[in-house]
Design an enzyme around this catalytic site. Structure first.
Site, PDB file in Angstrom:
ATOM      1  N   GLU A  47       0.706  -1.203  -0.220  1.00  0.00           N
ATOM      2  CA  GLU A  47      -0.034  -0.219   0.000  1.00  0.00           C
ATOM      3  C   GLU A  47       1.024   1.136  -0.180  1.00  0.00           C
ATOM      4  O   GLU A  47       2.032   1.182   0.669  1.00  0.00           O
ATOM      5  CB  GLU A  47      -1.006   0.204   1.190  1.00  0.00           C
ATOM      6  CG  GLU A  47      -1.700   1.233   1.545  1.00  0.00           C
ATOM      7  CD  GLU A  47      -2.194   1.514   2.874  1.00  0.00           C
ATOM      8  OE1 GLU A  47      -1.887   0.639   3.938  1.00  0.00           O
ATOM      9  OE2 GLU A  47      -3.634   1.651   2.970  1.00  0.00           O
ATOM     10  N   ASN A 110      -6.651   6.350  -1.938  1.00  0.00           N
ATOM     11  CA  ASN A 110      -5.705   5.402  -1.786  1.00  0.00           C
ATOM     12  C   ASN A 110      -5.925   4.170  -2.759  1.00  0.00           C
ATOM     13  O   ASN A 110      -6.672   3.465  -2.443  1.00  0.00           O
ATOM     14  CB  ASN A 110      -5.691   5.027  -0.123  1.00  0.00           C
ATOM     15  CG  ASN A 110      -4.650   4.098   0.395  1.00  0.00           C
ATOM     16  OD1 ASN A 110      -4.018   3.467  -0.605  1.00  0.00           O
ATOM     17  ND2 ASN A 110      -4.469   4.035   1.586  1.00  0.00           N
ATOM     18  N   LYS A 127      -9.393   2.412  -2.294  1.00  0.00           N
ATOM     19  CA  LYS A 127      -9.728   1.579  -0.914  1.00  0.00           C
ATOM     20  C   LYS A 127     -10.948   2.259  -0.230  1.00  0.00           C
ATOM     21  O   LYS A 127     -11.272   3.438  -0.645  1.00  0.00           O
ATOM     22  CB  LYS A 127      -8.543   2.149  -0.104  1.00  0.00           C
ATOM     23  CG  LYS A 127      -8.573   1.522   1.471  1.00  0.00           C
ATOM     24  CD  LYS A 127      -7.350   2.086   2.032  1.00  0.00           C
ATOM     25  CE  LYS A 127      -7.484   1.585   3.470  1.00  0.00           C
ATOM     26  NZ  LYS A 127      -6.119   2.141   4.172  1.00  0.00           N
ATOM     27  N   GLU A 146      -6.012   8.967   7.375  1.00  0.00           N
ATOM     28  CA  GLU A 146      -6.395   8.409   5.958  1.00  0.00           C
ATOM     29  C   GLU A 146      -7.852   9.382   5.640  1.00  0.00           C
ATOM     30  O   GLU A 146      -8.231   9.472   4.469  1.00  0.00           O
ATOM     31  CB  GLU A 146      -6.470   7.066   5.889  1.00  0.00           C
ATOM     32  CG  GLU A 146      -5.434   6.346   5.846  1.00  0.00           C
ATOM     33  CD  GLU A 146      -5.483   4.927   5.458  1.00  0.00           C
ATOM     34  OE1 GLU A 146      -6.020   4.721   4.217  1.00  0.00           O
ATOM     35  OE2 GLU A 146      -4.894   3.943   6.047  1.00  0.00           O
ATOM     36  N   CYS A 172      -5.019  -2.805   2.562  1.00  0.00           N
ATOM     37  CA  CYS A 172      -5.027  -2.744   4.048  1.00  0.00           C
ATOM     38  C   CYS A 172      -6.030  -3.045   4.957  1.00  0.00           C
ATOM     39  O   CYS A 172      -6.689  -3.970   5.149  1.00  0.00           O
ATOM     40  CB  CYS A 172      -4.327  -1.301   4.450  1.00  0.00           C
ATOM     41  SG  CYS A 172      -3.546  -1.406   6.197  1.00  0.00           S
ATOM     42  N   ASN A 197      -0.080  -1.051   5.745  1.00  0.00           N
ATOM     43  CA  ASN A 197       0.765  -0.223   6.687  1.00  0.00           C
ATOM     44  C   ASN A 197       0.069  -0.240   7.888  1.00  0.00           C
ATOM     45  O   ASN A 197      -0.920   0.516   8.199  1.00  0.00           O
ATOM     46  CB  ASN A 197       0.878   1.210   6.029  1.00  0.00           C
ATOM     47  CG  ASN A 197       1.946   1.610   4.808  1.00  0.00           C
ATOM     48  OD1 ASN A 197       2.823   1.896   5.089  1.00  0.00           O
ATOM     49  ND2 ASN A 197       1.068   1.016   3.716  1.00  0.00           N
TER      50      ASN A 197
HETATM   51  N1  CDT Z   1      -3.367   1.562   6.433  1.00  0.00           N
HETATM   52  C1  CDT Z   1      -4.367   1.057   6.969  1.00  0.00           C
HETATM   53  O1  CDT Z   1      -5.501   0.913   6.390  1.00  0.00           O
HETATM   54  N2  CDT Z   1      -3.916   0.748   8.428  1.00  0.00           N
HETATM   55  C2  CDT Z   1      -4.983   0.376   9.472  1.00  0.00           C
HETATM   56  C3  CDT Z   1      -4.827   0.712  10.701  1.00  0.00           C
HETATM   57  C4  CDT Z   1      -5.666   0.514  11.626  1.00  0.00           C
HETATM   58  S1  CDT Z   1      -5.240   0.273  13.253  1.00  0.00           S
HETATM   59  C5  CDT Z   1      -6.188  -0.955  13.587  1.00  0.00           C
HETATM   60  C6  CDT Z   1      -4.890  -1.103   9.223  1.00  0.00           C
HETATM   61  O2  CDT Z   1      -6.145  -1.742   9.232  1.00  0.00           O
HETATM   62  O3  CDT Z   1      -3.988  -1.838   9.446  1.00  0.00           O
END
Ligand code: CDT
Length: 311
Positions: A47, A110, A127, A146, A172, A197
């Site tokens: 990502e 994204n 996304k 985000e 993600c 990430n």
């Molecule tokens: N980039 C991304 O979507 N990160 C989110 C962080 C959430 S923290 C639970 C993820 O779902 O990994």
């Protein structure tokens, strides 16, 4: 006839804020060359693979924000990656921050693209499940902005016939939601590609920190099994601009078993030769949707359920 995709999952180590697109593309090209040398048909990058994961810090200036976005792909900075793919005859998946102009409006997503071995874009995904918040939280050790920097994706969950199979993408946080895999599964996905990430701590829910790796694997393995699909999940790992992120890049079989997993928190390629026909016991038997799925008997669901007050 047997159908295989040899896939490389190209985990990225941290990308410093000071690294240029050229620096990052050079790292991705190294991984692409390794993937080719190890027999891959397709290499999957993470990502927002071209920069640091900038939603982890607060910015107000549009020019600064947009310096992390791509307004077209390929562009001069990313062209060498596309050229290398054509030269090697390998496909790739790339996550990136997308700046689009739609109906005269500037829009930020994204996004990810699936690119064929001819360098042509096969499909794009934006996304849908954006985590985090819009406002700056000065007390937090890092931000999760985000919802500030991106709009919710408007392309739906789609699949494409490519590489001899049916492939889908998500990004993600989407991987935590069963709807993601189910829609892709209903659209025949035999392999789902995604990058992530994921910090290894959640400032507002520290009691969940010890479960970050488990919840990652749990979501991926359940999504694969319950929809009879390969899942290729690629991390940005390690400490990036002060934010510690999980690794665990992995390839999951339609059985739900992990067949390959990264061992480091840096740039690392893991490879597996995926037999697409291993989807069959699940798609044709246990999770044969047409035969066994009975949505009409599930009771009020989706919008209906939201409109009905709880008992
Ligand atoms: N980039 C991304 O979507 N990160 C989110 C962080 C959430 S923290 C639970 C993820 O779902 O990994």
């Amino acid at each position: 006839m047997a159908r295989f995709i040899t896939v490389g999952a190209a985990q990225s180590g941290p990308i410093a804020r000071s690294e240029t697109r050229g620096d990052v593309i050079a790292r991705l090209i190294d991984q692409m060359r390794e993937a080719h040398a190890r027999g891959c048909d397709l290499v999957v990058f993470t990502e927002c693979a071209l920069t640091s994961f900038f939603p982890h810090w607060f910015m107000e200036d549009d020019d600064e924000i947009e310096s992390y976005f791509e307004s077209e792909l390929p562009n001069p900075a990313t062209q060498p990656l596309f050229d290398e793919a054509v030269k090697l005859g390998i496909g790739f998946h790339l996550g990136f921050a997308e700046l689009a102009i739609e109906e005269g409006e500037k829009r930020r997503f994204n996004s990810s693209v699936l690119v064929g071995s001819d360098g042509q874009i096969i499909g794009k995904y934006r996304k849908i499940h954006l985590p985090g918040h819009v406002e700056h939280r000065p007390g937090d050790p890092f931000q999760n902005l985000e919802k500030r920097y991106f709009e919710v994706g408007n392309l739906g969950f789609r699949t494409w016939r490519a590489f001899g199979g049916v492939l889908g993408m998500c990004i993600c946080n989407d991987r935590r939601w069963p709807e993601t895999y189910r829609v892709l599964g209903l659209r025949g996905a035999e392999m789902i590609l995604l990058g992530y990430n994921t910090p290894d701590n959640i400032p507002e829910l520290p009691e969940l920190d010890r479960l970050c790796d488990f919840h990652n694997q749990l979501s991926l393995q359940a999504g694969a099994y319950q929809n009879g699909s390969w899942v290729v999940a690629v991390a940005k790992a390690g400490v990036e601009e002060g934010v510690s992120q999980i690794g665990g890049t992995s390839i999951i079989a339609p059985s739900g078993e992990v067949v390959a997993i990264a061992e480091t928190m840096g740039d690392e390629l893991i490879v597996h030769r995926c037999d697409l026909d291993l989807t069959k016991p699940y798609k044709e038997h246990i999770f044969n949707f047409a035969k066994h799925r009975r949505v009409e008997h599930y009771g009020p669901i989706a919008q209906q359920a939201e409109a009905i007050p709880p008992d």
